[in-house]
Design an enzyme around this catalytic site. Structure first.
Site, PDB file in Angstrom:
ATOM      1  N   ALA A  73     -40.844  -6.717   4.382  1.00 50.21           N
ATOM      2  CA  ALA A  73     -42.179  -6.866   4.960  1.00 50.21           C
ATOM      3  C   ALA A  73     -43.228  -6.051   4.208  1.00 50.21           C
ATOM      4  O   ALA A  73     -44.388  -6.443   4.125  1.00 50.21           O
ATOM      5  CB  ALA A  73     -42.161  -6.483   6.435  1.00 50.21           C
ATOM      6  N   THR A  74     -42.837  -4.915   3.638  1.00 49.53           N
ATOM      7  CA  THR A  74     -43.789  -4.112   2.871  1.00 49.53           C
ATOM      8  C   THR A  74     -44.346  -4.932   1.707  1.00 49.53           C
ATOM      9  O   THR A  74     -45.559  -5.011   1.500  1.00 49.53           O
ATOM     10  CB  THR A  74     -43.117  -2.833   2.321  1.00 49.53           C
ATOM     11  OG1 THR A  74     -42.603  -2.087   3.424  1.00 49.53           O
ATOM     12  CG2 THR A  74     -44.085  -1.979   1.532  1.00 49.53           C
ATOM     13  N   ASN A 153     -44.639  -1.311  15.728  1.00 50.16           N
ATOM     14  CA  ASN A 153     -43.301  -0.751  15.499  1.00 50.16           C
ATOM     15  C   ASN A 153     -43.055   0.559  16.237  1.00 50.16           C
ATOM     16  O   ASN A 153     -41.920   0.951  16.430  1.00 50.16           O
ATOM     17  CB  ASN A 153     -43.061  -0.561  14.004  1.00 50.16           C
ATOM     18  CG  ASN A 153     -44.183   0.183  13.324  1.00 50.16           C
ATOM     19  OD1 ASN A 153     -45.330  -0.280  13.325  1.00 50.16           O
ATOM     20  ND2 ASN A 153     -43.871   1.323  12.755  1.00 50.16           N
ATOM     21  N   GLN A 181     -41.657  -6.812  13.420  1.00 51.74           N
ATOM     22  CA  GLN A 181     -41.034  -6.417  14.692  1.00 51.74           C
ATOM     23  C   GLN A 181     -40.964  -7.576  15.675  1.00 51.74           C
ATOM     24  O   GLN A 181     -40.405  -7.424  16.764  1.00 51.74           O
ATOM     25  CB  GLN A 181     -41.832  -5.276  15.341  1.00 51.74           C
ATOM     26  CG  GLN A 181     -41.814  -3.970  14.586  1.00 51.74           C
ATOM     27  CD  GLN A 181     -40.493  -3.206  14.727  1.00 51.74           C
ATOM     28  OE1 GLN A 181     -39.707  -3.448  15.637  1.00 51.74           O
ATOM     29  NE2 GLN A 181     -40.255  -2.293  13.812  1.00 51.74           N
ATOM     30  N   SER A 201     -39.194  -9.448   7.987  1.00 51.02           N
ATOM     31  CA  SER A 201     -38.182  -8.588   7.393  1.00 51.02           C
ATOM     32  C   SER A 201     -36.826  -8.880   8.024  1.00 51.02           C
ATOM     33  O   SER A 201     -36.731  -9.142   9.218  1.00 51.02           O
ATOM     34  CB  SER A 201     -38.559  -7.119   7.628  1.00 51.02           C
ATOM     35  OG  SER A 201     -37.575  -6.277   7.063  1.00 51.02           O
ATOM     36  N   ALA A 202     -35.755  -8.831   7.216  1.00 51.75           N
ATOM     37  CA  ALA A 202     -34.415  -9.150   7.739  1.00 51.75           C
ATOM     38  C   ALA A 202     -33.769  -7.973   8.458  1.00 51.75           C
ATOM     39  O   ALA A 202     -33.046  -8.156   9.438  1.00 51.75           O
ATOM     40  CB  ALA A 202     -33.512  -9.614   6.595  1.00 51.75           C
ATOM     41  N   HIS A 203     -34.039  -6.745   7.992  1.00 53.90           N
ATOM     42  CA  HIS A 203     -33.247  -5.621   8.521  1.00 53.90           C
ATOM     43  C   HIS A 203     -33.673  -5.145   9.913  1.00 53.90           C
ATOM     44  O   HIS A 203     -33.041  -4.256  10.482  1.00 53.90           O
ATOM     45  CB  HIS A 203     -33.202  -4.459   7.514  1.00 53.90           C
ATOM     46  CG  HIS A 203     -34.434  -3.630   7.419  1.00 53.90           C
ATOM     47  ND1 HIS A 203     -34.619  -2.501   8.162  1.00 53.90           N
ATOM     48  CD2 HIS A 203     -35.543  -3.765   6.659  1.00 53.90           C
ATOM     49  CE1 HIS A 203     -35.802  -1.956   7.848  1.00 53.90           C
ATOM     50  NE2 HIS A 203     -36.373  -2.719   6.947  1.00 53.90           N
ATOM     51  N   THR A 242     -35.404 -13.237 -10.082  1.00 51.10           N
ATOM     52  CA  THR A 242     -34.192 -13.924  -9.643  1.00 51.10           C
ATOM     53  C   THR A 242     -33.976 -13.708  -8.151  1.00 51.10           C
ATOM     54  O   THR A 242     -34.068 -12.575  -7.668  1.00 51.10           O
ATOM     55  CB  THR A 242     -32.977 -13.390 -10.428  1.00 51.10           C
ATOM     56  OG1 THR A 242     -33.253 -13.555 -11.817  1.00 51.10           O
ATOM     57  CG2 THR A 242     -31.701 -14.121 -10.046  1.00 51.10           C
ATOM     58  N   CYS A 328     -40.824   5.113   9.352  1.00 50.06           N
ATOM     59  CA  CYS A 328     -41.542   4.772   8.122  1.00 50.06           C
ATOM     60  C   CYS A 328     -42.551   5.842   7.766  1.00 50.06           C
ATOM     61  O   CYS A 328     -43.030   5.897   6.645  1.00 50.06           O
ATOM     62  CB  CYS A 328     -42.251   3.439   8.276  1.00 50.06           C
ATOM     63  SG  CYS A 328     -41.162   2.171   8.904  1.00 50.06           S
TER      64      CYS A 328
HETATM   65  C1  PLP Z   1     -40.198  -2.209   9.217  1.00 45.26           C
HETATM   66  C2  PLP Z   1     -41.593  -2.666   9.145  1.00 45.26           C
HETATM   67  C3  PLP Z   1     -42.221  -2.902   7.922  1.00 45.26           C
HETATM   68  C4  PLP Z   1     -41.522  -2.655   6.600  1.00 45.26           C
HETATM   69  O1  PLP Z   1     -40.556  -3.637   6.396  1.00 45.26           O
HETATM   70  P1  PLP Z   1     -39.539  -3.490   5.167  1.00 45.26           P
HETATM   71  O2  PLP Z   1     -38.795  -4.797   5.187  1.00 45.26           O
HETATM   72  O3  PLP Z   1     -38.682  -2.323   5.491  1.00 45.26           O
HETATM   73  O4  PLP Z   1     -40.336  -3.312   3.938  1.00 45.26           O
HETATM   74  C5  PLP Z   1     -43.517  -3.344   7.926  1.00 45.26           C
HETATM   75  N1  PLP Z   1     -44.169  -3.555   9.066  1.00 45.26           N
HETATM   76  C6  PLP Z   1     -43.607  -3.342  10.274  1.00 45.26           C
HETATM   77  C7  PLP Z   1     -44.381  -3.600  11.507  1.00 45.26           C
HETATM   78  C8  PLP Z   1     -42.304  -2.885  10.351  1.00 45.26           C
HETATM   79  O5  PLP Z   1     -41.766  -2.648  11.531  1.00 45.26           O
END
Ligand code: PLP
Length: 386
Positions: A73-74, A153, A181, A201-203, A242, A328
């Site tokens: 997401a960053t 978040n 989120q 974001s996947a994680h 890639t 973060c």
């Molecule tokens: C975790 C988060 C991010 C960053 O995502 P990454 O995939 O770790 O770079 C950005 N925005 C929000 C709101 C988040 O919770």
């Protein structure tokens, strides 16, 4: 039980779901091709990427060709903000965002200001909500982009995204939302919410780290983006490099599982966070909820315990992992910019703890942690008094 560790920080990151890992594994050794290659190895990899693109697009009511894979997401926030600011420079130089955004958006905005762009940082109310009327009033003929996150978040507050999207559309301004989120936790529909660009974001949803996506609307209106990374023209020229095939496959599966289980998970998590909040309030005097009481993520709870330093509490909890502010921003000391923005002062920000429940928890873990947090909270407060 008491010797086991309990993870209550699912807003910072989540473990990979074993079902996700299982679908990823073949893509490391057996099906290792480069998705851009024309031979059978490449085609197999591309087929897997196409499937994931479809899974993610379906979940947010987008088209597969509107999904751009990124490292998270960053990066998606960076592509959206810089990509739009540069591409639409001849149309205007003004961006509207909000003070409680993730640093991935705020730091981009600070840089854009250094580059000569104008940025309006809208305030929030005591619940962390942006007023759509403030958005409307901030619009100038120079405004090219509104970027407001879907769900915060730290405090879990869910923004009035649909209203903001409608205002943006009405004024022909692009609307980006950081939904890292939100996707997989609450229903997200880029059509009904009038979203033009969205970071994923996947994680945060039991997928692997280092993979994410940017949704980019391709029609009505077509969003144009200046790339941030050049070299080969992958992902429609917007994000060269890639493709991370195992990550993408896992991301697709993670989104799909989260969609399937969303309702059931949400009611379970809501019950847990409400139960925790209630017990904390009952047992400790002066516990305040940070964020909106109902317009919030079901798995997030953020409270301030009056007179208790959150850092001390978190440190002493040892085997129970909760967070002060957001992971973060753990590298930048000082009180959370989000809690401060609610307007209750530094004391309340210094005593704010964030609890994020999720798939790695069960009823016993929640009860056990609640008891311990209460006990420690009372002890720490006693220390201050004496
Ligand atoms: C975790 C988060 C991010 C960053 O995502 P990454 O995939 O770790 O770079 C950005 N925005 C929000 C709101 C988040 O919770």
């Amino acid at each position: 039980m008491s010797t086991e560790r309990i993870y209550l920080d699912h807003n910072a990151t989540t473990p990979v779901d074993p079902r996700v890992l299982e679908v990823m594994l073949p893509y490391f050794i057996e099906i290792f091709g480069n998705a851009a290659s024309d031979h059978i190895y490449g085609l197999e990899a591309k087929r897997a990427v196409d499937k994931a693109r479809e899974q993610i697009a379906t979940a947010i009511n987008a088209r597969p060709d509107e999904i751009i894979f990124t490292s998270g997401a960053t990066e998606s926030d960076n592509i959206a903000l810089f990509g739009i600011a540069e591409r639409y420079a001849d149309k205007g130089d003004h961006i509207i965002t909000c003070v409680t955004e993730h640093k991935a958006v705020l730091d981009c905005c600070r840089r854009l200001e250094q580059m000569g762009k104008q940025v309006t940082y809208l305030p929030v109310d005591q619940y962390g909500l942006v007023d759509p009327d403030d958005v409307r009033k901030a619009i100038t003929p120079q405004t090219i982009l509104i970027s407001i996150m879907t769900a915060n978040n730290e405090i879990g507050t869910i923004a009035p995204v649909q209203e903001i999207g409608a205002i943006a559309k009405e004024h022909n301004i692009l609307f980006h939302t950081d939904a890292a989120q939100a996707v997989g936790h609450i229903p997200m529909d880029v059509q009904s919410l009038h979203i033009d660009a969205m970071s994923l974001s996947a994680h945060k949803i039991y997928g692997p780290k280092g993979i994410g996506a940017l949704y980019r609307r391709r029609s009505n209106p077509r969003v144009l983006l200046e790339p941030r990374i050049y070299g080969g023209g992958h992902e429609r020229g917007i994000r060269s490099g890639t493709l991370n095939v195992p990550g993408i496959v896992g991301f697709g599966e993670a989104v799909q599982i989260a969609q399937w289980e969303m309702n059931e998970a949400a009611s379970k998590y809501r019950a847990w966070t409400q139960q925790m909040y209630q017990q904390l309030q009952e047992k400790i005097e002066g516990v305040q909820l940070n964020g909106h009481p109902t317009q919030r993520l079901p798995h997030n709870l953020n409270v301030s315990i009056q007179g208790v330093d959150a850092k001390t509490l978190v440190m002493h909890l040892k085997d129970i992992a909760i967070s002060t502010g957001s992971a973060c921003t753990a590298t930048s000391p000082g009180p959370s910019h989000v809690i401060l923005a609610l307007g209750f002062g530094e004391k309340r920000a210094d005593s704010a703890i964030r609890i994020g429940v999720g798939r790695s928890n069960d009823d016993q873990a929640i009860e056990f942690s609640t008891r311990h947090i209460i006990q420690l909270g009372l002890e720490l407060r006693q220390l201050i008094r004496t």
